[in-house]
Scaffold this motif. Structure first.
Motif, PDB file in Angstrom:
ATOM      1  N   LEU A 128       0.924  -1.090   0.318  1.00 48.28           N
ATOM      2  CA  LEU A 128      -0.282   0.148   0.001  1.00 48.28           C
ATOM      3  C   LEU A 128       1.199   0.976  -0.124  1.00 48.28           C
ATOM      4  O   LEU A 128       1.798   1.468   0.591  1.00 48.28           O
ATOM      5  N   ASP A 129       0.608   1.556  -0.681  1.00 50.25           N
ATOM      6  CA  ASP A 129       1.094   3.050  -0.664  1.00 50.25           C
ATOM      7  C   ASP A 129       0.675   4.012  -0.049  1.00 50.25           C
ATOM      8  O   ASP A 129      -1.081   4.889  -0.698  1.00 50.25           O
ATOM      9  N   VAL A 130       1.074   4.824   1.330  1.00 45.64           N
ATOM     10  CA  VAL A 130       0.239   5.553   2.074  1.00 45.64           C
ATOM     11  C   VAL A 130       0.752   7.006   2.045  1.00 45.64           C
ATOM     12  O   VAL A 130       2.452   7.394   1.942  1.00 45.64           O
ATOM     13  N   ASP A 131      -0.074   8.354   1.496  1.00 43.07           N
ATOM     14  CA  ASP A 131       0.780   9.850   1.857  1.00 43.07           C
ATOM     15  C   ASP A 131       0.362   9.958   2.596  1.00 43.07           C
ATOM     16  O   ASP A 131      -0.857  10.553   3.519  1.00 43.07           O
ATOM     17  N   ALA A 132       1.512  10.620   3.396  1.00 40.66           N
ATOM     18  CA  ALA A 132       1.375  11.107   4.852  1.00 40.66           C
ATOM     19  C   ALA A 132       2.918  12.469   5.145  1.00 40.66           C
ATOM     20  O   ALA A 132       2.881  12.829   4.599  1.00 40.66           O
ATOM     21  N   ASP A 133       1.966  13.207   5.738  1.00 40.03           N
ATOM     22  CA  ASP A 133       2.996  14.329   6.200  1.00 40.03           C
ATOM     23  C   ASP A 133       4.404  14.105   7.156  1.00 40.03           C
ATOM     24  O   ASP A 133       3.440  13.475   8.001  1.00 40.03           O
ATOM     25  N   PRO A 134       4.613  13.822   7.021  1.00 38.59           N
ATOM     26  CA  PRO A 134       6.448  13.618   7.058  1.00 38.59           C
ATOM     27  C   PRO A 134       6.336  13.875   8.993  1.00 38.59           C
ATOM     28  O   PRO A 134       7.066  13.432  10.345  1.00 38.59           O
ATOM     29  N   ASN A 135       5.906  15.439   9.535  1.00 39.51           N
ATOM     30  CA  ASN A 135       5.390  15.767  10.245  1.00 39.51           C
ATOM     31  C   ASN A 135       3.942  15.596  11.140  1.00 39.51           C
ATOM     32  O   ASN A 135       4.250  16.195  12.699  1.00 39.51           O
ATOM     33  N   CYS A 136       3.243  14.331  10.538  1.00 43.65           N
ATOM     34  CA  CYS A 136       2.579  13.630  11.532  1.00 43.65           C
ATOM     35  C   CYS A 136       2.613  13.169  12.298  1.00 43.65           C
ATOM     36  O   CYS A 136       4.033  13.054  12.504  1.00 43.65           O
ATOM     37  N   THR A 137       2.049  12.708  13.621  1.00 44.18           N
ATOM     38  CA  THR A 137       2.369  11.855  14.384  1.00 44.18           C
ATOM     39  C   THR A 137       2.259  10.586  14.207  1.00 44.18           C
ATOM     40  O   THR A 137       0.843  10.404  13.153  1.00 44.18           O
ATOM     41  N   VAL A 138       3.133   9.710  14.316  1.00 47.50           N
ATOM     42  CA  VAL A 138       2.303   8.233  14.065  1.00 47.50           C
ATOM     43  C   VAL A 138       1.299   7.746  14.759  1.00 47.50           C
ATOM     44  O   VAL A 138       0.704   6.872  13.767  1.00 47.50           O
ATOM     45  N   LYS A 139       0.358   8.300  16.239  1.00 46.97           N
ATOM     46  CA  LYS A 139      -0.408   7.727  16.222  1.00 46.97           C
ATOM     47  C   LYS A 139      -1.842   8.842  14.924  1.00 46.97           C
ATOM     48  O   LYS A 139      -2.917   7.519  14.391  1.00 46.97           O
ATOM     49  N   GLU A 140      -1.592   9.804  14.049  1.00 50.50           N
ATOM     50  CA  GLU A 140      -2.178  10.087  12.992  1.00 50.50           C
ATOM     51  C   GLU A 140      -1.831   9.294  12.038  1.00 50.50           C
ATOM     52  O   GLU A 140      -2.856   8.196  11.089  1.00 50.50           O
ATOM     53  N   PHE A 141      -0.598   8.591  11.736  1.00 49.12           N
ATOM     54  CA  PHE A 141      -0.714   7.542  10.559  1.00 49.12           C
ATOM     55  C   PHE A 141      -0.980   6.494  11.097  1.00 49.12           C
ATOM     56  O   PHE A 141      -1.856   5.565   9.605  1.00 49.12           O
ATOM     57  N   GLY A 142      -0.894   5.871  12.508  1.00 49.40           N
ATOM     58  CA  GLY A 142      -1.336   5.249  12.619  1.00 49.40           C
ATOM     59  C   GLY A 142      -3.148   4.340  12.017  1.00 49.40           C
ATOM     60  O   GLY A 142      -3.919   3.729  12.097  1.00 49.40           O
ATOM     61  N   GLN A 143      -3.450   5.881  12.419  1.00 52.38           N
ATOM     62  CA  GLN A 143      -5.259   6.308  12.236  1.00 52.38           C
ATOM     63  C   GLN A 143      -5.300   5.827  10.532  1.00 52.38           C
ATOM     64  O   GLN A 143      -6.544   5.379  10.836  1.00 52.38           O
ATOM     65  N   LEU A 144      -4.566   6.576  10.303  1.00 53.35           N
ATOM     66  CA  LEU A 144      -4.553   6.435   8.381  1.00 53.35           C
ATOM     67  C   LEU A 144      -4.315   5.142   7.801  1.00 53.35           C
ATOM     68  O   LEU A 144      -5.458   4.297   6.950  1.00 53.35           O
ATOM     69  N   LEU A 145      -3.906   4.349   8.707  1.00 49.64           N
ATOM     70  CA  LEU A 145      -3.611   3.069   8.176  1.00 49.64           C
ATOM     71  C   LEU A 145      -4.759   1.534   8.902  1.00 49.64           C
ATOM     72  O   LEU A 145      -5.446   1.050   8.243  1.00 49.64           O
ATOM     73  N   GLN A 146      -5.344   2.551   9.705  1.00 43.32           N
ATOM     74  CA  GLN A 146      -6.579   1.661  10.534  1.00 43.32           C
ATOM     75  C   GLN A 146      -7.613   1.900   9.605  1.00 43.32           C
ATOM     76  O   GLN A 146      -8.337   1.002   8.471  1.00 43.32           O
ATOM     77  N   ASP A 147      -7.715   2.397   9.080  1.00 47.87           N
ATOM     78  CA  ASP A 147      -8.659   3.272   7.886  1.00 47.87           C
ATOM     79  C   ASP A 147      -8.437   2.239   6.886  1.00 47.87           C
ATOM     80  O   ASP A 147      -9.769   2.347   5.994  1.00 47.87           O
ATOM     81  N   LEU A 148      -7.557   2.288   6.202  1.00 50.52           N
ATOM     82  CA  LEU A 148      -7.324   1.856   4.224  1.00 50.52           C
ATOM     83  C   LEU A 148      -7.523  -0.326   5.536  1.00 50.52           C
ATOM     84  O   LEU A 148      -7.581  -1.390   4.021  1.00 50.52           O
ATOM     85  N   THR A 149      -6.997  -0.470   6.743  1.00 52.91           N
ATOM     86  CA  THR A 149      -6.958  -1.734   6.721  1.00 52.91           C
ATOM     87  C   THR A 149      -8.126  -2.457   7.529  1.00 52.91           C
ATOM     88  O   THR A 149      -8.411  -3.690   8.019  1.00 52.91           O
ATOM     89  N   SER A 150      -8.236  -2.090   9.280  1.00 52.88           N
ATOM     90  CA  SER A 150      -9.297  -2.678   9.683  1.00 52.88           C
ATOM     91  C   SER A 150      -8.533  -3.002  10.676  1.00 52.88           C
ATOM     92  O   SER A 150     -10.094  -3.757  11.599  1.00 52.88           O
ATOM     93  N   VAL A 151      -7.208  -2.885  10.562  1.00 55.94           N
ATOM     94  CA  VAL A 151      -6.505  -3.202  11.880  1.00 55.94           C
ATOM     95  C   VAL A 151      -6.913  -2.453  13.010  1.00 55.94           C
ATOM     96  O   VAL A 151      -7.241  -1.571  13.748  1.00 55.94           O
ATOM     97  N   LYS A 152      -7.310  -3.340  14.368  1.00 57.03           N
ATOM     98  CA  LYS A 152      -7.555  -2.998  15.183  1.00 57.03           C
ATOM     99  C   LYS A 152      -6.858  -1.933  16.290  1.00 57.03           C
ATOM    100  O   LYS A 152      -5.564  -2.426  15.775  1.00 57.03           O
ATOM    101  N   PRO A 153      -7.098  -0.895  17.089  1.00 52.87           N
ATOM    102  CA  PRO A 153      -5.807  -0.395  17.608  1.00 52.87           C
ATOM    103  C   PRO A 153      -5.010  -0.918  18.552  1.00 52.87           C
ATOM    104  O   PRO A 153      -3.374  -0.302  18.421  1.00 52.87           O
ATOM    105  N   GLU A 154      -5.563  -1.334  19.401  1.00 56.51           N
ATOM    106  CA  GLU A 154      -4.868  -2.328  19.937  1.00 56.51           C
ATOM    107  C   GLU A 154      -3.491  -3.227  19.546  1.00 56.51           C
ATOM    108  O   GLU A 154      -2.657  -3.858  20.188  1.00 56.51           O
ATOM    109  N   THR A 155      -4.043  -3.275  18.094  1.00 56.59           N
ATOM    110  CA  THR A 155      -3.040  -4.299  17.771  1.00 56.59           C
ATOM    111  C   THR A 155      -2.278  -4.403  16.542  1.00 56.59           C
ATOM    112  O   THR A 155      -1.833  -5.280  16.294  1.00 56.59           O
ATOM    113  N   LEU A 156      -2.538  -3.334  16.311  1.00 55.48           N
ATOM    114  CA  LEU A 156      -1.801  -2.103  15.004  1.00 55.48           C
ATOM    115  C   LEU A 156      -0.454  -2.573  15.603  1.00 55.48           C
ATOM    116  O   LEU A 156       0.039  -1.720  16.565  1.00 55.48           O
TER     117      LEU A 156
END
Length: 84
Positions: free
Chosen positions: A18-46
């Motif tokens: 997957l190619d994910v577009d993100a601002d390099p200055n966003c937080t890891v948590k914000e990036f995790g939320q983007l990945l959740q939207d793409l994959t539906s992986v639960k936060p506690e298991t990501l």
């Protein structure tokens, strides 16, 4: 004022790239939320496996944990990721 740039970050998830577009200055948590939207992986298991260019190893990052959630993608040295 610092100009915001968007980085394309390659993420491998279940054998798919997957190619994910993100601002390099966003937080890891914000990036995790983007990945959740793409994959539906639960936060506690990501978990992110981030390759390290300096020692050919990798580091494990949990985007929704206190130690990692506030880091920026730049601080976490995230440019290529395996998502599990």
């Amino acid at each position: 004022m610092e100009e915001s740039r968007i980085a394309r970050i390659s993420v491998t998830w279940r054998g798919r790239q997957l190619d994910v577009d993100a601002d390099p200055n966003c937080t890891v948590k914000e990036f995790g939320q983007l990945l959740q939207d793409l994959t539906s992986v639960k936060p506690e298991t990501l978990k992110l496996i981030v390759p390290q260019s300096t020692n050919k190893g990798s580091k494990l990052i949990t985007p929704f944990s206190d130690p990692h959630s506030r880091l920026t993608l730049n601080e976490a040295d995230i440019s290529k990721v395996r998502c599990g």
